[in-house]
Design an enzyme around this catalytic site. Structure first.
Site, PDB file in Angstrom:
ATOM      1  N   SER A   1       0.788  -1.336  -0.099  1.00  0.00           N
ATOM      2  CA  SER A   1      -0.046   0.038  -0.099  1.00  0.00           C
ATOM      3  C   SER A   1       0.907   1.251  -0.014  1.00  0.00           C
ATOM      4  O   SER A   1       0.551   2.152  -0.785  1.00  0.00           O
ATOM      5  CB  SER A   1      -1.081  -0.158   1.197  1.00  0.00           C
ATOM      6  OG  SER A   1      -0.204  -0.310   2.440  1.00  0.00           O
TER       7      SER A   1
ATOM      8  N   HIS B   1      -2.034  -8.997   2.038  1.00  0.00           N
ATOM      9  CA  HIS B   1      -1.636  -7.579   2.847  1.00  0.00           C
ATOM     10  C   HIS B   1      -2.741  -7.241   3.647  1.00  0.00           C
ATOM     11  O   HIS B   1      -3.182  -8.092   4.630  1.00  0.00           O
ATOM     12  CB  HIS B   1      -1.368  -6.535   1.610  1.00  0.00           C
ATOM     13  CG  HIS B   1      -0.793  -5.210   2.168  1.00  0.00           C
ATOM     14  ND1 HIS B   1      -0.253  -5.156   3.119  1.00  0.00           N
ATOM     15  CD2 HIS B   1      -1.065  -4.167   1.514  1.00  0.00           C
ATOM     16  CE1 HIS B   1       0.332  -3.887   3.174  1.00  0.00           C
ATOM     17  NE2 HIS B   1      -0.180  -3.219   2.231  1.00  0.00           N
TER      18      HIS B   1
ATOM     19  N   HIS C   1       5.482 -12.488   7.913  1.00  0.00           N
ATOM     20  CA  HIS C   1       5.761 -11.125   7.377  1.00  0.00           C
ATOM     21  C   HIS C   1       7.053 -11.022   6.552  1.00  0.00           C
ATOM     22  O   HIS C   1       7.941 -11.979   6.477  1.00  0.00           O
ATOM     23  CB  HIS C   1       5.955 -10.311   8.528  1.00  0.00           C
ATOM     24  CG  HIS C   1       5.776  -8.767   8.502  1.00  0.00           C
ATOM     25  ND1 HIS C   1       6.882  -8.192   7.830  1.00  0.00           N
ATOM     26  CD2 HIS C   1       4.721  -8.177   8.410  1.00  0.00           C
ATOM     27  CE1 HIS C   1       6.396  -6.934   7.657  1.00  0.00           C
ATOM     28  NE2 HIS C   1       5.182  -6.662   7.770  1.00  0.00           N
TER      29      HIS C   1
ATOM     30  N   ARG D   1       2.698  -4.336  17.047  1.00  0.00           N
ATOM     31  CA  ARG D   1       1.319  -3.899  16.564  1.00  0.00           C
ATOM     32  C   ARG D   1       0.377  -5.301  17.019  1.00  0.00           C
ATOM     33  O   ARG D   1      -0.581  -4.758  17.506  1.00  0.00           O
ATOM     34  CB  ARG D   1       1.030  -3.815  15.148  1.00  0.00           C
ATOM     35  CG  ARG D   1       1.725  -2.412  14.844  1.00  0.00           C
ATOM     36  CD  ARG D   1       1.949  -2.528  13.152  1.00  0.00           C
ATOM     37  NE  ARG D   1       2.238  -3.748  12.334  1.00  0.00           N
ATOM     38  CZ  ARG D   1       2.120  -3.842  10.947  1.00  0.00           C
ATOM     39  NH1 ARG D   1       1.533  -2.864  10.355  1.00  0.00           N
ATOM     40  NH2 ARG D   1       2.522  -5.021  10.539  1.00  0.00           N
TER      41      ARG D   1
ATOM     42  N   ASP E   1      -2.671  -8.405  11.879  1.00  0.00           N
ATOM     43  CA  ASP E   1      -3.914  -8.862  11.422  1.00  0.00           C
ATOM     44  C   ASP E   1      -4.314  -9.858  12.319  1.00  0.00           C
ATOM     45  O   ASP E   1      -5.584 -10.132  12.264  1.00  0.00           O
ATOM     46  CB  ASP E   1      -3.906  -9.226   9.877  1.00  0.00           C
ATOM     47  CG  ASP E   1      -3.541  -7.920   8.957  1.00  0.00           C
ATOM     48  OD1 ASP E   1      -3.987  -7.034   9.468  1.00  0.00           O
ATOM     49  OD2 ASP E   1      -2.731  -8.050   8.047  1.00  0.00           O
TER      50      ASP E   1
HETATM   51  N1  AMX Z   1       0.915 -19.694   6.055  1.00  0.00           N
HETATM   52  C1  AMX Z   1       1.607 -20.442   5.223  1.00  0.00           C
HETATM   53  N2  AMX Z   1       2.635 -20.250   4.498  1.00  0.00           N
HETATM   54  C2  AMX Z   1       3.121 -19.158   4.678  1.00  0.00           C
HETATM   55  C3  AMX Z   1       2.926 -18.319   5.496  1.00  0.00           C
HETATM   56  C4  AMX Z   1       1.658 -18.434   6.225  1.00  0.00           C
HETATM   57  N3  AMX Z   1       1.074 -17.454   7.036  1.00  0.00           N
HETATM   58  N4  AMX Z   1       3.768 -16.968   5.342  1.00  0.00           N
HETATM   59  C5  AMX Z   1       4.672 -17.399   4.365  1.00  0.00           C
HETATM   60  N5  AMX Z   1       4.251 -18.541   3.920  1.00  0.00           N
HETATM   61  C6  AMX Z   1       5.217 -19.375   3.080  1.00  0.00           C
HETATM   62  C7  AMX Z   1       5.197 -18.057   1.578  1.00  0.00           C
HETATM   63  O1  AMX Z   1       3.640 -18.549   0.985  1.00  0.00           O
HETATM   64  C8  AMX Z   1       6.081 -19.085   0.659  1.00  0.00           C
HETATM   65  O2  AMX Z   1       5.724 -20.203   0.366  1.00  0.00           O
HETATM   66  P1  AMX Z   1       6.110 -20.725  -1.349  1.00  0.00           P
HETATM   67  O3  AMX Z   1       7.589 -20.717  -1.153  1.00  0.00           O
HETATM   68  O4  AMX Z   1       5.463 -21.959  -1.427  1.00  0.00           O
HETATM   69  O5  AMX Z   1       5.975 -19.463  -2.228  1.00  0.00           O
HETATM   70  C9  AMX Z   1       7.185 -19.263   2.114  1.00  0.00           C
HETATM   71  O6  AMX Z   1       6.361 -19.627   3.064  1.00  0.00           O
HETATM   72  C10 AMX Z   1       8.195 -18.419   2.012  1.00  0.00           C
HETATM   73  O7  AMX Z   1       7.636 -16.790   2.474  1.00  0.00           O
HETATM   74  P2  AMX Z   1       8.197 -15.972   3.163  1.00  0.00           P
HETATM   75  O8  AMX Z   1       9.403 -15.347   2.685  1.00  0.00           O
HETATM   76  O9  AMX Z   1       8.258 -16.215   4.562  1.00  0.00           O
HETATM   77  O10 AMX Z   1       7.252 -14.708   3.091  1.00  0.00           O
HETATM   78  P3  AMX Z   1       6.950 -13.534   2.139  1.00  0.00           P
HETATM   79  O11 AMX Z   1       7.860 -12.456   2.491  1.00  0.00           O
HETATM   80  O12 AMX Z   1       7.029 -14.208   0.677  1.00  0.00           O
HETATM   81  O13 AMX Z   1       5.476 -13.209   2.421  1.00  0.00           O
HETATM   82  C11 AMX Z   1       3.474 -12.793   3.633  1.00  0.00           C
HETATM   83  C12 AMX Z   1       4.921 -12.437   3.447  1.00  0.00           C
HETATM   84  C13 AMX Z   1       2.863 -11.881   4.805  1.00  0.00           C
HETATM   85  C14 AMX Z   1       2.731 -12.339   2.356  1.00  0.00           C
HETATM   86  C15 AMX Z   1       3.475 -14.249   3.878  1.00  0.00           C
HETATM   87  O14 AMX Z   1       3.882 -14.456   5.387  1.00  0.00           O
HETATM   88  C16 AMX Z   1       1.798 -14.624   4.148  1.00  0.00           C
HETATM   89  O15 AMX Z   1       1.256 -15.096   3.189  1.00  0.00           O
HETATM   90  N6  AMX Z   1       1.112 -14.247   5.265  1.00  0.00           N
HETATM   91  C17 AMX Z   1      -0.372 -14.616   5.535  1.00  0.00           C
HETATM   92  C18 AMX Z   1      -1.188 -13.644   4.995  1.00  0.00           C
HETATM   93  C19 AMX Z   1      -0.822 -12.372   6.057  1.00  0.00           C
HETATM   94  O16 AMX Z   1      -0.997 -12.550   7.223  1.00  0.00           O
HETATM   95  N7  AMX Z   1      -0.739 -11.133   5.402  1.00  0.00           N
HETATM   96  C20 AMX Z   1      -0.743  -9.846   6.376  1.00  0.00           C
HETATM   97  C21 AMX Z   1       0.616  -9.226   6.563  1.00  0.00           C
HETATM   98  C22 AMX Z   1       0.764  -8.109   7.087  1.00  0.00           C
HETATM   99  C23 AMX Z   1      -0.057  -6.989   6.140  1.00  0.00           C
HETATM  100  O17 AMX Z   1       0.471  -6.644   5.104  1.00  0.00           O
HETATM  101  N8  AMX Z   1      -1.124  -6.702   6.646  1.00  0.00           N
END
Ligand code: AMX
Length: 443
Positions: free
Chosen positions: A240, A270, A317, A326, A372
């Site tokens: 964002s 996000h 994250h 937070r 979140d």
């Molecule tokens: N559940 C399951 N798998 C997860 C995970 C979770 N909560 N968080 C990360 N992973 C997986 C990724 O999908 C990725 O899988 P892949 O290799 O098969 O593609 C792997 O772990 C490595 O990811 P990462 O480097 O740890 O995370 P990232 O930087 O790529 O992504 C985020 C960060 C937040 C998108 C991810 O942790 C996620 O999808 N979390 C769940 C959704 C969420 O809570 N989003 C809110 C974040 C805060 C915000 O912006 N509001």
């Protein structure tokens, strides 16, 4: 001139030479390198954005203008009778880096009150939309619809000088930000309360009037203040903030830029994760069919989600590598105000189990909860149960940070953003050492 604009003007004069000196004398100094993994992998860790408004340390979490969340809450002037600061004081603090006095805060309160009225056509536009449009679509549309109000555009068309861009952006940001709580409440009551609208109370502050127009009694005003401040800024690289910055870099005004940033916030990876957390919990409870949640069945449900190839919402994250402060701030609020709430207890149970499950699963770099994972519980407790609205609350808060950032972007003359692409073949050539990365050229 508003006191805040006056102070900001002085800060801008102070800061500009620092940026200009860096560009003039040290433009070639390296602050990092980019690997193939980073280029394909969403730019993780690539240092290519500059902001002084907040900084995110992977282990410590966010600092706003150098202050942690508890320090920020402690330092800023509080609304009388409330445990939380004025959002208006926080806006002053983010823009200038200074903690405002009470008098300075009240000057911003009056400035926001003067800009609070939402143009009537916004209601017309929203009412013309399908009632099942997602509240984030409505929120983004309302912001975009108001673009005709932009002072930046009017002054730009009159030949405004470059060093005045920040001044017009400040005006747009103030006018826009002041209206956002009322717009959010308008959407909420239009969608879920049969369009029974509540008029703004001209005496109230940003958070107080939001609670009033939503139709929620105290202490929801404090919930709103806490929530907006916590969600405001998380440095510049998140979707964002980066989107808002990118769009504004083309000199698209604050309305275009914020609307685009809100669209990015609406993704489930996000900001939408806050609605997804509640959806996950409700589905889980439905499956339990009235049985007590236990660590065992929570664990099972987490594994079921992972095995179905889905993410655990509210966990992980891109930058953080520990529990999000937070999350902690909201957990402490719950411990104080709703310690026996069953949903809070369940969220705590998930917190106990999920990091272990995610670690065993072995994919995520950060098994800890983010902002979140906790936020929906508080909203639910105070009666805001329509979880597809939760990301709009995040959006009102996020607007504070991103609008402060684009005001400074214009003050420091940051140019149109334009990173360079390479082709897959080029990467293969560098990887196989057929060519050196220097041979790729730089623009
Ligand atoms: N559940 C399951 N798998 C997860 C995970 C979770 N909560 N968080 C990360 N992973 C997986 C990724 O999908 C990725 O899988 P892949 O290799 O098969 O593609 C792997 O772990 C490595 O990811 P990462 O480097 O740890 O995370 P990232 O930087 O790529 O992504 C985020 C960060 C937040 C998108 C991810 O942790 C996620 O999808 N979390 C769940 C959704 C969420 O809570 N989003 C809110 C974040 C805060 C915000 O912006 N509001």
């Amino acid at each position: 001139m508003a006191k805040l604009k006056e102070r900001l003007s002085a800060k801008v004069q102070e800061q500009r030479p620092r940026t200009q000196k860096l560009l003039k004398e040290h433009a070639d100094v390296k602050i990092g390198e980019v690997t193939i993994g980073q280029a394909i992998g969403g730019g993780r860790g690539v240092r290519m954005l500059v902001t002084d408004i907040s900084y995110l340390d992977p282990m410590e979490g966010i600092r706003f203008r150098g202050k942690t969340i508890p320090e920020t809450f402690a330092a800023l002037p509080k609304v009388p009778g409330s445990g939380y600061p004025y959002v208006e004081a926080f806006w002053w603090f983010l823009l200038t880096g200074d903690v405002p006095t009470n008098e300075e805060t009240l000057d911003v309160v009056r400035e926001f009150q003067a800009h609070r009225e939402v143009p009537a056509y916004v209601g017309t536009v929203l009412r013309a939309m399908p009632r099942d449009a997602h509240p984030m679509v409505m929120f983004s549309t309302a912001i975009l619809a108001m673009e005709r109000e932009s002072t930046f555009v009017k002054r730009y068309n009159q030949g405004m000088k470059k060093d005045e861009y920040w001044d017009a952006t400040y005006d747009d940001a103030t006018s826009l930000l002041a209206k956002l709580p009322s717009i959010a409440a308008l959407i909420y009551r239009l969608k879920y309360k049969g369009d029974a609208q509540i008029a703004a109370d001209p005496k109230l502050d940003f958070g107080g009037n939001f609670a009033h127009q939503m139709g929620f009694a105290k202490p929801y005003d404090d919930v709103a203040r806490m929530y907006f401040i916590l969600h405001s800024d998380h440095e510049s690289g998140n979707v964002s903030a980066h989107t808002t910055h990118l769009v504004a870099s083309a000199l698209s005004d604050a309305y275009y830029a914020l609307s685009a940033g809100i669209d990015g916030l609406a993704g489930p990876l996000h900001g939408l994760a806050n609605q997804e957390v509640l959806r996950w919990i409700m589905k889980f409870q439905e499956k339990l069919g009235g049985a007590e949640p236990t660590e065992e069945n929570v664990k099972q449900a987490l594994w079921d989600t992972l095995k179905a190839g889905q993410v655990i919402p509210g966990y992980g994250h891109a930058v953080l590598r520990k529990t999000d402060p937070r999350y902690v701030a909201q957990m402490e609020f719950c411990q104080k105000h709703l310690p026996h709430d069953p949903l809070f207890k369940l969220v705590n149970m998930i917190y106990k189990v999920a990091p272990g499950v995610l670690t065993e699963h072995g994919k995520t770099k950060n098994p800890w909860p983010n902002v979140d994972a906790q936020s929906g519980v508080i909203q639910w407790y105070y009666g805001l149960k329509e979880w597809d609205f939760y990301t709009v609350l995040f959006g009102v808060g996020r607007a504070i940070g991103v609008l402060a950032n684009i005001t400074w972007d214009r003050a420091l003359g940051y140019p149109i953003e334009r990173p360079k692409s390479v082709t897959t073949k080029m990467l293969e050539d560098v990887a196989s050492k057929a060519i050196h990365h220097d041979e790729l050229g730089s623009d």
